[in-house]
Write a protein that holds these residues in place. Structure first.
Motif, PDB file in Angstrom:
ATOM      1  N   ASN A 133       0.846  -1.197   0.000  1.00 24.25           N
ATOM      2  CA  ASN A 133       0.000   0.000   0.000  1.00 24.25           C
ATOM      3  C   ASN A 133       0.877   1.240   0.000  1.00 24.25           C
ATOM      4  O   ASN A 133       1.877   1.305   0.706  1.00 24.25           O
ATOM      5  CB  ASN A 133      -0.882   0.045   1.252  1.00 24.25           C
ATOM      6  CG  ASN A 133      -1.903  -1.069   1.281  1.00 24.25           C
ATOM      7  OD1 ASN A 133      -2.087  -1.729   2.289  1.00 24.25           O
ATOM      8  ND2 ASN A 133      -2.570  -1.302   0.177  1.00 24.25           N
ATOM      9  N   GLY A 134       0.467   2.200  -0.804  1.00 20.90           N
ATOM     10  CA  GLY A 134       1.152   3.477  -0.799  1.00 20.90           C
ATOM     11  C   GLY A 134       2.479   3.484  -1.525  1.00 20.90           C
ATOM     12  O   GLY A 134       3.221   4.467  -1.466  1.00 20.90           O
ATOM     13  N   SER A 135       2.798   2.407  -2.235  1.00 15.68           N
ATOM     14  CA  SER A 135       4.102   2.366  -2.902  1.00 15.68           C
ATOM     15  C   SER A 135       4.093   3.144  -4.219  1.00 15.68           C
ATOM     16  O   SER A 135       5.146   3.399  -4.794  1.00 15.68           O
ATOM     17  CB  SER A 135       4.530   0.917  -3.134  1.00 15.68           C
ATOM     18  OG  SER A 135       3.552   0.230  -3.873  1.00 15.68           O
ATOM     19  N   GLY A 136       2.892   3.512  -4.700  1.00 20.06           N
ATOM     20  CA  GLY A 136       2.844   4.338  -5.910  1.00 20.06           C
ATOM     21  C   GLY A 136       2.274   3.641  -7.130  1.00 20.06           C
ATOM     22  O   GLY A 136       2.375   4.162  -8.245  1.00 20.06           O
ATOM     23  N   LYS A 137       1.642   2.500  -6.958  1.00 21.57           N
ATOM     24  CA  LYS A 137       1.113   1.747  -8.101  1.00 21.57           C
ATOM     25  C   LYS A 137       0.002   2.520  -8.828  1.00 21.57           C
ATOM     26  O   LYS A 137       0.011   2.637 -10.053  1.00 21.57           O
ATOM     27  CB  LYS A 137       0.581   0.383  -7.620  1.00 21.57           C
ATOM     28  CG  LYS A 137       1.617  -0.438  -6.858  1.00 21.57           C
ATOM     29  CD  LYS A 137       1.075  -1.779  -6.416  1.00 21.57           C
ATOM     30  CE  LYS A 137      -0.115  -1.713  -5.459  1.00 21.57           C
ATOM     31  NZ  LYS A 137       0.200  -1.113  -4.147  1.00 21.57           N
ATOM     32  N   SER A 138      -0.944   3.030  -8.035  1.00 24.90           N
ATOM     33  CA  SER A 138      -2.029   3.798  -8.668  1.00 24.90           C
ATOM     34  C   SER A 138      -1.505   5.095  -9.260  1.00 24.90           C
ATOM     35  O   SER A 138      -1.981   5.557 -10.301  1.00 24.90           O
ATOM     36  CB  SER A 138      -3.131   4.115  -7.656  1.00 24.90           C
ATOM     37  OG  SER A 138      -3.788   2.936  -7.268  1.00 24.90           O
ATOM     38  N   THR A 139      -0.527   5.662  -8.603  1.00 29.14           N
ATOM     39  CA  THR A 139       0.091   6.883  -9.129  1.00 29.14           C
ATOM     40  C   THR A 139       0.653   6.625 -10.520  1.00 29.14           C
ATOM     41  O   THR A 139       0.479   7.444 -11.436  1.00 29.14           O
ATOM     42  CB  THR A 139       1.203   7.363  -8.176  1.00 29.14           C
ATOM     43  OG1 THR A 139       0.625   7.618  -6.900  1.00 29.14           O
ATOM     44  CG2 THR A 139       1.879   8.617  -8.699  1.00 29.14           C
ATOM     45  N   LEU A 140       1.302   5.478 -10.680  1.00 31.64           N
ATOM     46  CA  LEU A 140       1.831   5.104 -11.997  1.00 31.64           C
ATOM     47  C   LEU A 140       0.687   5.028 -13.008  1.00 31.64           C
ATOM     48  O   LEU A 140       0.769   5.602 -14.108  1.00 31.64           O
ATOM     49  CB  LEU A 140       2.560   3.756 -11.903  1.00 31.64           C
ATOM     50  CG  LEU A 140       3.063   3.199 -13.238  1.00 31.64           C
ATOM     51  CD1 LEU A 140       4.140   4.104 -13.830  1.00 31.64           C
ATOM     52  CD2 LEU A 140       3.595   1.770 -13.062  1.00 31.64           C
ATOM     53  N   THR A 185      -1.935  -5.603  -8.751  1.00 35.20           N
ATOM     54  CA  THR A 185      -2.712  -6.403  -7.802  1.00 35.20           C
ATOM     55  C   THR A 185      -1.941  -6.630  -6.498  1.00 35.20           C
ATOM     56  O   THR A 185      -0.715  -6.465  -6.436  1.00 35.20           O
ATOM     57  CB  THR A 185      -3.097  -7.773  -8.412  1.00 35.20           C
ATOM     58  OG1 THR A 185      -3.877  -8.489  -7.452  1.00 35.20           O
ATOM     59  CG2 THR A 185      -1.863  -8.587  -8.766  1.00 35.20           C
ATOM     60  N   HIS A 186      -2.688  -6.979  -5.483  1.00 33.33           N
ATOM     61  CA  HIS A 186      -2.071  -7.378  -4.217  1.00 33.33           C
ATOM     62  C   HIS A 186      -2.046  -8.891  -4.055  1.00 33.33           C
ATOM     63  O   HIS A 186      -1.392  -9.412  -3.167  1.00 33.33           O
ATOM     64  CB  HIS A 186      -2.866  -6.804  -3.033  1.00 33.33           C
ATOM     65  CG  HIS A 186      -2.616  -5.352  -2.811  1.00 33.33           C
ATOM     66  ND1 HIS A 186      -1.439  -4.866  -2.301  1.00 33.33           N
ATOM     67  CD2 HIS A 186      -3.393  -4.270  -3.044  1.00 33.33           C
ATOM     68  CE1 HIS A 186      -1.507  -3.542  -2.220  1.00 33.33           C
ATOM     69  NE2 HIS A 186      -2.678  -3.162  -2.672  1.00 33.33           N
ATOM     70  N   TYR A 187      -2.833  -9.570  -4.890  1.00 26.83           N
ATOM     71  CA  TYR A 187      -3.085 -10.988  -4.605  1.00 26.83           C
ATOM     72  C   TYR A 187      -2.740 -11.883  -5.783  1.00 26.83           C
ATOM     73  O   TYR A 187      -2.931 -11.519  -6.940  1.00 26.83           O
ATOM     74  CB  TYR A 187      -4.558 -11.193  -4.250  1.00 26.83           C
ATOM     75  CG  TYR A 187      -5.015 -10.263  -3.172  1.00 26.83           C
ATOM     76  CD1 TYR A 187      -4.620 -10.477  -1.844  1.00 26.83           C
ATOM     77  CD2 TYR A 187      -5.810  -9.165  -3.472  1.00 26.83           C
ATOM     78  CE1 TYR A 187      -5.018  -9.608  -0.849  1.00 26.83           C
ATOM     79  CE2 TYR A 187      -6.212  -8.297  -2.480  1.00 26.83           C
ATOM     80  CZ  TYR A 187      -5.820  -8.511  -1.170  1.00 26.83           C
ATOM     81  OH  TYR A 187      -6.211  -7.657  -0.185  1.00 26.83           O
TER      82      TYR A 187
HETATM   83  N1  LIG Z   1      -3.812  12.900  -5.005  1.00 29.91           N
HETATM   84  C1  LIG Z   1      -2.943  12.655  -4.020  1.00 29.91           C
HETATM   85  N2  LIG Z   1      -2.745  13.580  -3.066  1.00 29.91           N
HETATM   86  C2  LIG Z   1      -1.873  13.366  -2.065  1.00 29.91           C
HETATM   87  N3  LIG Z   1      -1.153  12.245  -1.944  1.00 29.91           N
HETATM   88  C3  LIG Z   1      -1.300  11.296  -2.861  1.00 29.91           C
HETATM   89  C4  LIG Z   1      -2.216  11.450  -3.945  1.00 29.91           C
HETATM   90  N4  LIG Z   1      -2.165  10.339  -4.707  1.00 29.91           N
HETATM   91  C5  LIG Z   1      -1.270   9.541  -4.112  1.00 29.91           C
HETATM   92  N5  LIG Z   1      -0.746  10.110  -3.025  1.00 29.91           N
HETATM   93  C6  LIG Z   1       0.225   9.511  -2.110  1.00 29.91           C
HETATM   94  O1  LIG Z   1       1.164   8.839  -2.910  1.00 29.91           O
HETATM   95  C7  LIG Z   1       1.513   7.611  -2.335  1.00 29.91           C
HETATM   96  C8  LIG Z   1       1.247   6.501  -3.328  1.00 29.91           C
HETATM   97  O2  LIG Z   1      -0.145   6.353  -3.506  1.00 29.91           O
HETATM   98  P1  LIG Z   1      -0.774   5.326  -4.522  1.00 29.91           P
HETATM   99  O3  LIG Z   1      -2.237   5.490  -4.487  1.00 29.91           O
HETATM  100  O4  LIG Z   1      -0.111   5.457  -5.811  1.00 29.91           O
HETATM  101  O5  LIG Z   1      -0.372   3.933  -3.833  1.00 29.91           O
HETATM  102  P2  LIG Z   1      -0.742   2.446  -4.229  1.00 29.91           P
HETATM  103  O6  LIG Z   1       0.516   1.737  -4.408  1.00 29.91           O
HETATM  104  O7  LIG Z   1      -1.705   2.444  -5.352  1.00 29.91           O
HETATM  105  O8  LIG Z   1      -1.455   1.952  -2.896  1.00 29.91           O
HETATM  106  P3  LIG Z   1      -2.658   0.909  -2.666  1.00 29.91           P
HETATM  107  O9  LIG Z   1      -2.063  -0.445  -2.733  1.00 29.91           O
HETATM  108  O10 LIG Z   1      -3.130   1.230  -1.291  1.00 29.91           O
HETATM  109  O11 LIG Z   1      -3.669   1.162  -3.726  1.00 29.91           O
HETATM  110  C9  LIG Z   1       0.723   7.487  -1.061  1.00 29.91           C
HETATM  111  O12 LIG Z   1       1.530   7.896  -0.003  1.00 29.91           O
HETATM  112  C10 LIG Z   1      -0.403   8.452  -1.263  1.00 29.91           C
HETATM  113  O13 LIG Z   1      -0.863   8.968  -0.047  1.00 29.91           O
END
Ligand SMILES: Nc1ncnc2c1ncn2[C@@H]1O[C@H](COP(=O)(O)OP(=O)(O)OP(=O)(O)O)[C@@H](O)[C@H]1O
Ligand SMILES: [Mg+2]
Lengths: 248, 377
Positions: free
Chosen positions: A38-45, A201-203
């Motif tokens: 969680n929070g590693s940046g996958k969705s950000t990518l 994915t996580h799983y």
């Molecule tokens: N719009 C945003 N505003 C502030 N912080 C953000 C935003 N989007 C992502 N972050 C931060 O960037 C980091 C990565 O978030 P991200 O959603 O990419 O993680 P993830 O790997 O998809 O996590 P998960 O497995 O929980 O979905 C987190 O610390 C999150 O809080």
């Protein structure tokens, strides 16, 4: 044959750097899984590739078949052949599913589909994903359960037929039956041939249905390890702890 | 935005047929503070000469009677007493009134359309004052369309007297030409178990100030007031709702939504509701939402609910003004839909539920295409 190339991608939200140099190439015919805590940046990518306005690309490149995605608007990227199934699909009040899908198909194909043909495609698509036909008249994602939203994302995937699909936790929150139905949808899409899939994915359970060719471990905003399908099993057994420590 | 400090009961304390009973507004009064008085062309201070030209034509359902009557007709002013200066000015100044009657127990077979057409260019050629009385006798049912078009400076009062067990549905379209000025009061007086449905659509004109109000003479009255407006650059479109619950067990529901775009686009929505001590069992809800599509547009939204009884069935209000939601637009664009089209879909979605309430299909289509045209600007 299509290729999505992500080169040394750095992404920030505000002044907080989240992606710290991602390199990844996804070619048609390949399925890549990204796993990470969680929070590693996958969705950000995923969002950064799709062009979400909240994410600032600070350096790096994203190319689809050599074309610079980062110079394109969100809709241009989608029309160029990129699809993002979102972890949290957005509810759009007042816009019906059928109206939304028809607008999307029209935009991506560059012409309005024949009404009867579209109705048939939509019906078949919904049947295949066990979506109640009544959903066509409902507002997009509004009041859908988590699982219904995910099926609806895959319905869009199948209707829009992109070159490269990024699926962000499409398996999360699905019961066993829904997981199978959704996986079959992804596999139908893969079987159409000239398509690449990047599956976040996580799983490992989805990976039993949708077999990846490559598995990437994501931690601290970058890919820290790569391997074949066996890497997923190792992650399931051992967790991410060693990678998180290493990336910190 | 923000709640008023003055109780609703104080705001609506004055009423009179004589304009002299109301001081000339200065713009500091609670009821005038949002209205740009300088653009009223003298409607508020007695200087608007009645030299304008507005024609009222009625295309009535065969069961409905239409009369044009003089000022002395006893049905005029029976359901409504003017509550502000411009309303009283209109009341004192009109020459002929239109009286529409839906006879007892009659169900009108088609909508009755009242065309109010301004023959002026923009706001030129002076003012016109009008008066319309609509009487729906007990157990009768009718649909009415009030269609305002053309150029004019027009102040009028419309009285809806809805009898026991009767149903009246009214669509009022303010589709004026650029430059037109319209100040209007629509008052509905509901008898026992009467049903009133109002759908207001305001699109055109330089300044429109429409004050729809409802009062009840006996229990069981049910009023649903819906409004949709689209404000362009420079336009001032103001809606002042006033629901007076003075008898037990009546219902009111107010839903107004507007979109604004362009420099100086200004929407004002006032939602005053009072539940008086004797109005036990009242059920009321009012909602206003504004969608700001560009910078430079402004929406003032003031819901104001005063409850003087402990026994209400339900009472609430909500008001929100905001921009297009980036996440909505992103989601649609991420499916290949270009920005303009995405915006169009979302704005349509914003109005969709309201539009479904317009039962007259031609009108619904017309409003829909008017919204399209606004978005294409
Ligand atoms: N719009 C945003 N505003 C502030 N912080 C953000 C935003 N989007 C992502 N972050 C931060 O960037 C980091 C990565 O978030 P991200 O959603 O990419 O993680 P993830 O790997 O998809 O996590 P998960 O497995 O929980 O979905 C987190 O610390 C999150 O809080
Ligand atoms: Mg995520």
């Amino acid at each position: 044959m299509s290729t999505l190339e992500i080169r040394d991608l750095h992404v920030a939200v505000g002044d907080k750097e989240i992606l710290r140099g991602v390199n990844l190439t996804v070619s048609a015919g390949e399925t890549h899984a990204i796993m990470g805590p969680n929070g590693s940046g996958k969705s950000t990518l995923a969002y950064a590739i799709a062009g979400h306005p909240k994410y600032t690309i600070t350096s790096g490149a994203v190319l689809l078949d050599g074309e610079d995605m980062l110079a394109m608007s969100v809709d241009e990227r989608a029309r160029a052949g990129l699809f993002l199934a979102m972890q949290y699909p957005v509810e759009v009040p007042g816009v019906s599913v059928s109206n939304f899908l028809r607008s999307a198909v029209t935009a991506v194909r560059g012409e309005a589909p024949k009404l009867r043909e579209f109705a048939k495609d939509l019906k078949n698509g919904m049947d295949a994903l066990s979506i109640d036909p009544a959903f066509a008249q409902r507002n997009t994602n509004e009041g859908f359960s988590g699982g219904e939203k995910k099926r609806h994302e895959i319905l869009q995937l199948e209707l829009l037929k992109p070159k490269i699909a990024v699926l962000d936790e499409t398996d999360s929150g699905l019961d066993v039956d829904a997981l199978r139905v959704v996986s079959e949808g992804i596999n139908r899409f893969r079987d159409t041939g000239d398509t690449g899939v990047l599956l976040i994915t996580h799983y490992t359970r989805i990976l039993r249905y949708v077999k990846p060719d490559f598995v990437h471990v994501f931690a601290g905003g970058r890919i820290v390890e790569e391997g074949g399908p066996e890497l997923a099993d190792k992650l399931e057994d051992e967790g991410y702890e060693s990678y998180v420590k290493a990336s910190a | 935005m923000g709640l008023e400090t003055m109780p609703v009961s104080k705001l609506h304390a004055e009423s009179s047929y004589d304009p002299a009973d109301f001081p000339v507004p200065t713009g500091r009064e609670e009821e005038w503070r949002f209205t740009p008085l300088s653009r009223l062309k003298g409607l508020h201070n007695g200087t608007a000469a009645p030299t304008g030209n507005v024609v009222v034509e009625v295309d009535a359902a065969p069961e409905v009677t239409v009369e044009t009557v003089g000022r002395d007709d006893s049905r005029i002013g029976a359901a409504y007493v003017p509550s502000d200066r411009v309303s009283a000015q209109a009341y004192a100044s009109f020459e002929k009134a239109t009286v529409i009657t839906v006879p007892r127990e009659v169900v009108a077979s088609r909508p009755t359309v009242i065309n109010v057409r301004g023959l002026g260019e923009g706001a030129g050629h002076g003012a016109t004052y009008g008066h319309i009385v609509v009487r729906v006798e007990p157990m009768a049912q009718a649909v009415l369309v009030l269609d305002h078009t053309g150029g004019a400076v027009y102040a009028d009062n419309v009285e809806f007297a809805v009898g026991e067990g009767a149903t009246l549905k009214v669509v009022s379209l303010q589709d004026w030409a650029d430059g037109a000025v319209h100040v209007s009061h629509h008052h509905a007086q509901l008898g026992k178990d009467a049903t009133f449905r109002s759908f207001v659509v305001t699109l055109g004109g330089d300044l429109v100030r429409l004050s729809p109000s409802v009062s009840y003479t006996a229990p069981g009255g049910d009023a649903d007031l819906t409004g949709l407006y689209f404000v362009d650059a420079g336009q001032h479109l103001e809606h002042r709702l006033w629901v007076d619950h003075g008898v037990p067990n009546c219902r009111s529901n107010v839903t107004y939504k507007g979109a604004l775009q362009g420099d100086g686009a200004h929407a004002v929505w006032i939602g005053d509701v009072i539940i008086r001590a004797e109005a036990e069992g009242t059920d009321t809800y009012e909602l206003n939402r504004n969608l700001l599509l560009t910078d430079g547009a402004r929406a003032d939204s003031v819901p104001n609910l005063e409850i003087l009884t402990g026994e209400v069935a339900g009472a609430g209000h909500a008001s929100a003004s905001g921009r297009l939601d980036d996440e909505h637009i992103f989601y649609l664009q991420a499916r290949g839909i270009p920005y303009d089209e995405a915006r169009r879909l979302v704005v349509h979605g914003f109005f969709a539920q309201l539009l479904e309430k317009i039962e007259v299909e031609e009108i619904r289509e017309r409003v829909l295409s008017a919204v399209e045209a606004e978005l294409a600007r």
